[in-house]
Design a protein around this motif. Structure first.
Motif, short mmCIF file in Angstrom:
data_model
loop_
_atom_site.label_atom_id
_atom_site.label_comp_id
_atom_site.label_asym_id
_atom_site.label_seq_id
_atom_site.Cartn_x
_atom_site.Cartn_y
_atom_site.Cartn_z
N ARG A 1 0.92 -0.94 -0.32
CA ARG A 1 -0.17 -0.01 -0.02
C ARG A 1 1.02 1.57 -0.09
N LEU A 2 0.57 2.76 -0.40
CA LEU A 2 0.89 3.29 -0.78
C LEU A 2 0.30 4.54 0.84
N PHE A 3 1.13 5.34 1.02
CA PHE A 3 0.88 6.36 1.90
C PHE A 3 0.72 7.64 1.50
N LYS A 4 -0.22 8.54 1.81
CA LYS A 4 0.15 9.78 1.39
C LYS A 4 0.36 11.36 2.86
N ASN A 5 0.69 10.86 3.55
CA ASN A 5 1.16 10.97 4.43
C ASN A 5 2.64 11.57 5.06
N ASN A 6 3.13 12.80 5.02
CA ASN A 6 5.00 12.55 5.27
C ASN A 6 4.97 12.13 6.48
N LEU A 7 5.68 11.16 7.10
CA LEU A 7 5.80 10.26 7.75
C LEU A 7 7.11 9.57 7.38
N THR A 8 7.73 9.32 8.52
CA THR A 8 8.93 8.95 8.48
C THR A 8 8.69 7.24 9.19
N PRO A 9 7.91 6.14 8.86
CA PRO A 9 7.78 5.21 10.06
C PRO A 9 8.76 5.02 10.56
N ALA B 1 -4.32 -0.83 -3.79
CA ALA B 1 -3.21 -1.41 -3.34
C ALA B 1 -2.51 -3.06 -3.54
N LYS B 2 -1.83 -3.36 -4.00
CA LYS B 2 -1.32 -4.46 -4.79
C LYS B 2 -0.92 -5.41 -4.21
N THR B 3 -1.63 -6.47 -3.94
CA THR B 3 -0.67 -8.25 -3.62
C THR B 3 0.34 -8.58 -3.85
N LEU C 1 10.11 -4.16 -9.23
CA LEU C 1 9.49 -3.47 -8.92
C LEU C 1 7.87 -3.14 -9.45
N GLN C 2 7.45 -2.63 -8.80
CA GLN C 2 5.33 -2.34 -8.96
C GLN C 2 5.34 -0.92 -8.64
N GLU C 3 4.33 -0.42 -10.04
CA GLU C 3 3.59 0.89 -10.73
C GLU C 3 3.14 1.39 -10.02
N PHE C 4 2.43 2.40 -9.73
CA PHE C 4 0.95 2.41 -9.79
C PHE C 4 0.42 3.26 -10.01
N THR C 5 -1.25 3.28 -10.83
CA THR C 5 -1.65 4.00 -11.45
C THR C 5 -2.30 5.34 -10.95
N PHE C 6 -2.41 6.48 -11.08
CA PHE C 6 -3.83 6.59 -10.60
C PHE C 6 -4.41 8.12 -12.42
N SER C 7 -5.83 7.87 -11.55
CA SER C 7 -5.82 8.72 -12.39
C SER C 7 -6.64 10.86 -12.41
N GLU D 1 -4.34 13.70 -10.21
CA GLU D 1 -2.93 14.04 -9.56
C GLU D 1 -2.61 13.29 -7.99
N ALA D 2 -1.31 13.00 -7.34
CA ALA D 2 -1.39 12.95 -6.44
C ALA D 2 0.08 12.37 -5.52
N THR D 3 0.27 13.29 -4.14
CA THR D 3 1.61 12.79 -3.23
C THR D 3 1.34 11.61 -2.60
N ILE D 4 2.53 10.82 -3.21
CA ILE D 4 2.52 9.69 -2.69
C ILE D 4 3.76 9.58 -1.81
N TYR D 5 4.12 8.92 -0.84
CA TYR D 5 5.74 9.00 0.12
C TYR D 5 6.00 7.47 -0.17
#
Length: 90
Positions: free
Chosen positions: A28-36, A55-57, A78-84, A86-90
């Motif tokens: 899964r991708l997250f969108k908040n600017n967080l350093t786990p 999300a990808k399995t 490597l996995q690629e995600f597609t958005f329809s 504009e998105a900011t992801i971390y």
């Protein structure tokens, strides 16, 4: 008391975890600017919800398990995600 796991046993456990046919692991991708960190909890993470995101399995048959320079690693292609939109992801 400390637990010592020999590299050979560590590698066996990693193989077992990554090859479990339980449906795979979700990436899964997250969108908040967080350093786990070690103290991060699920509530700290905001999953992306932009249009087109899914999300990808990660299939268990695609993992490569290896030992490199004394460390056991599980590597996935490597996995690629597609958005329809504009998105900011971390």
């Amino acid at each position: 008391m400390a637990l010592v796991v020999p590299n050979s046993a560590n590698l066996l456990m990693l193989n077992y975890i990554m090859s479990s046919p339980s449906g795979g692991i979700l990436l899964r991708l997250f969108k908040n600017n967080l350093t786990p960190s070690k103290t991060t909890v699920i509530g700290d993470i905001t999953e992306s919800d932009e249009s087109g995101y899914v999300a990808k399995t990660l299939s268990y048959v695609s993992w490569t398990i290896d030992t490199v320079e004394g460390s056991n690693l599980a590597v996935y292609p490597l996995q690629e995600f597609t958005f329809s939109e504009e998105a900011t992801i971390y």
